[in-house]
Design an enzyme around this catalytic site. Structure first.
Site, short mmCIF file in Angstrom:
data_model
loop_
_atom_site.label_atom_id
_atom_site.label_comp_id
_atom_site.label_asym_id
_atom_site.label_seq_id
_atom_site.Cartn_x
_atom_site.Cartn_y
_atom_site.Cartn_z
CG PHE A 1 19.76 34.24 -67.32
CD1 PHE A 1 20.25 33.17 -68.03
CD2 PHE A 1 19.07 33.98 -66.14
CE1 PHE A 1 20.08 31.86 -67.60
CE2 PHE A 1 18.90 32.68 -65.68
CZ PHE A 1 19.40 31.62 -66.41
CD GLU B 1 31.95 28.43 -72.11
OE1 GLU B 1 31.46 27.63 -71.30
OE2 GLU B 1 32.75 29.33 -71.79
#
Lengths: 84, 407
Positions: free
Chosen positions: B396, B313
Site C-alpha cells: 500500500f 502482478e
C-alpha cells in the site's frame, strides 16, 4: 492501614522481582536501585507505579530523585502510608 | 575495504518465525507439504469481526520473561528470527562498527499502542507503561536486534507497508556495496493480529471471509479467491560481502544478485492494473544483477489472494519477462499475508528453493483464474534447474520491490 517497614520491604522485593527479575535476597536496605540492582530509569518508573498501587501511596517525581536505595524507598513509603 | 558498488552479496544466515512453525526448517517443510497456517479466531473479541481468519505464530517459551516484557510482540518475533539467522551464519566475528541491521515493519508496535490506549482510558496516564514509546516505534524491531547483536554501523527501518521486508533486504545490498559495512542482518517483522487493524482491512474489503474453510481461504490465482488472510511473523537474512564470507569460510546458501525499487504513483492502495511499476522493479532488479529474463527459473510472487492484486502482478510478469514463463509459487497460500514481514520470509523461501533446487507448490490452487497467465507450481513441488530466482513484494502506497537471488 499502617504499613510496617517489614511489609514494605517484602512488598518492594516482590515488585522488583516481577518487573526486573531482581532476586529477593538482593533487596536489602543498602542496595542502590541503579548500581546494585540494575534497575534503569524506565524500569524505576514501573516500580513506582506498582508500589503506588500496592501500598496505596503516592510517590511524586520530586521524591523519586531522593530514592536512591531500597532503604530510601522503604522509609518513604512507610512514612507516606502513615499519613495516607 | 574497497566498495564493490555492484555485484552479488552472500546470504550466509536464514531465520524465520512463521505461522508454519518456529524456524526455517518448519517453513520449508510446511511449504513443500503445502500445509496451511490459517485458522478461525473464535470468541471475544473476534466474533464481532466481519473477517476473522488469521495465521498466527507460537512464541511461547521463545524468550525469557524479563526480555519479553519490555518488547512488543513485533520486536520479539524479529529477535527470535534474527537469532536463528545469526546462529545459522555461525555468529560471524565482525567488528561492531562494520555490522548493520535493517529490519522493516509495516505497522510497528500496534499491539502495544492499542493495549496501552486501553490502559490510559481505564486507569489514567500514570498507569501507562514507561516502555510504551520504545515498544510502539516502527524502528523498535530493528533497535532490539541491533542491541542484541551489538551492531554499531547503523540500525535502519524501511517502512513501506507490505514491501517493508523486501525493501530492508534491498537496503542491505546498498549498504554492503557501499563498502561501509561487512555484514548486515536484514529482514522484516509484523504482529498486528488485533481487532482494530483487522476491522480496518475488512472495511477495505481486503480480507477473505471464507470462515467455513480457514485452510482454503488464502488461494492466490484461484478463481474462488476473495481476499488475503492476515498473518504475523518475521524473516531475517544475514547478508555479507562475498569477500568477508569467503575469508571466514562461511557456508553460502545463495547470493543476492540485485534489487529493483519503483513506485506506482497510481493509487494509495489499489495496484496499477497494468502492473507497470511492478514490472519496472523486476526489470531494474534483473539489470542490477546483470541478468535477463531467460535466466530466471522461479518467481516467489507477492500473490496475496486478492482479486485485483494477483492479476496486476501477473501482468507485470508478462511485461517484464515477455514470453519467458518461470515457475511461480505463492508462499502466502500457506502462511497468510505477513505484511511487513512477508517480503523477508519469502526471500528466505526463495533462497532455500535455489539452494535445494526445489520449488514448493501453491496451496489451494484448484481452478486457476484465466486472467492469471502464470506458470504456477501446483499440487507437487517442482525441480528448479536455473541459477536465478525472483522474489516480488508490493505495498500500500504503491511500493514495488523485486529481489533477484542467484546460486
Amino acid at each position: 492501614m499502617t504499613l510496617t517497614q517489614v511489609d514494605v520491604l517484602s512488598g518492594l522485593a516482590e515488585v522488583l522481582e516481577e518487573v526486573s527479575g531482581v532476586p529477593a535476597d538482593k533487596v536489602v536496605r543498602e542496595a542502590a536501585f541503579e548500581n546494585d540492582l540494575e534497575v534503569d530509569s524506565l524500569t524505576m518508573v514501573e516500580v513506582v507505579v506498582a508500589c503506588e498501587e500496592r501500598f496505596g501511596v503516592r510517590i511524586p517525581d520530586e521524591a523519586l530523585e531522593n530514592l536512591r536505595t531500597v532503604g530510601d524507598a522503604v522509609d518513604f513509603i512507610t512514612a507516606a502510608g502513615v499519613s495516607a | 575495504m574497497t566498495a564493490a558498488l555492484a555485484g552479488p552479496v552472500a546470504v550466509t544466515g536464514l531465520g524465520a518465525l512463521t505461522p508454519l512453525g518456529p524456524d526455517v526448517a518448519a517453513l520449508t517443510e510446511g511449504l513443500l507439504s503445502s500445509r496451511s497456517g490459517v485458522r478461525l479466531l473464535e470468541g471475544e473479541p473476534w466474533d464481532a469481526l466481519p473477517a476473522r481468519l488469521a495465521a498466527t505464530v507460537d512464541l511461547e517459551g521463545r524468550l525469557e520473561r524479563l526480555e519479553a516484557r519490555t518488547l512488543d510482540r513485533v520486536q520479539q518475533l524479529a529477535l527470535v528470527a534474527a537469532r536463528e539467522a545469526w546462529d545459522d551464519a555461525g555468529q560471524p566475528a565482525v567488528a561492531p562498527e562494520r555490522l548493520a541491521v535493517v529490519i522493516g515493519s509495516g505497522i510497528g508496535g500496534a499491539l502495544t499502542i492499542l493495549g496501552q490506549a486501553d490502559v490510559l482510558r481505564e486507569k489514567g496516564p500514570r498507569a501507562v507503561s514507561p516502555h510504551l514509546v520504545p515498544m510502539l516505534m516502527p524502528n523498535g524491531p530493528a533497535a532490539a536486534v541491533g542491541l542484541a547483536l551489538g551492531a554499531r554501523a547503523g540500525v535502519h527501518t524501511p517502512v513501506s507497508a507490505c514491501a517493508s521486508g523486501a525493501e530492508a533486504i534491498a537496503m542491505a545490498l546498498d549498504l554492503l556495496r557501499s563498502g561501509r559495512v561487512d555484514v548486515v542482518v536484514a529482514g522484516g517483522s509484523e504482529a498486528c493480529v488485533h481487532p482494530l487493524p483487522m476491522a480496518g482491512f475488512a472495511q477495505m474489503r481486503a480480507l477473505s471471509t471464507r470462515h467455513d474453510e480457514p485452510e482454503a481461504a488464502s488461494r492466490p490465482y484461484d478463481k474462488g479467491r476473495d481476499g488475503f488472510v492476515l498473518g504475523e511473523g518475521a524473516g531475517v537474512l544475514v547478508l555479507e560481502t562475498e569477500e568477508h564470507a569467503r575469508a571466514r569460510g562461511a557456508t553460502i546458501h545463495a547470493r543476492l544478485g540485485g534489487a529493483g525499487l519503483a513506485s506506482d504513483a497510481y493509487h494509495v492502495t489499489a495496484p496499477d492494473p497494468a502492473g507497470t511499476g511492478a514490472a519496472r522493479s523486476i526489470t531494474l532488479a534483473l539489470r542490477d544483477a546483470g541478468l535477463t529474463a531467460a535466466d530466471v527459473g522461479h518467481v516467489n510472487a507477492h500473490a496475496t489472494s486478492t482479486p485485483l492484486g494477483d492479476i496486476a502482478e501477473a501482468r507485470a510478469f508478462a511485461l517484464a519477462l515477455g514470453a519467458h514463463r518461470p515457475a511461480v509459487t505463492a508462499t502466502k497460500s500457506c502462511t497468510g499475508h505477513l505484511l511487513g514481514a512477508a517480503g523477508a520470509v519469502e526471500a528466505v523461501a526463495t533462497v532455500v528453493a535455489l539452494r535445494d533446487g526445489i520449488i514448493p507448490p501453491v496451496r489451494n490452487l484448484d481452478d486457476i483464474d484465466d486472467e492469471a497467465d502464470v506458470d504456477a507450481v501446483r499440487v507437487v513441488a517442482r525441480q528448479l534447474q536455473h541459477d536465478a530466482a525472483l522474489s516480488t513484494s508490493f505495498g500500500f502506497g504503491g511500493h514495488d520491490v523485486s529481489l533477484v537471488f542467484v546460486r
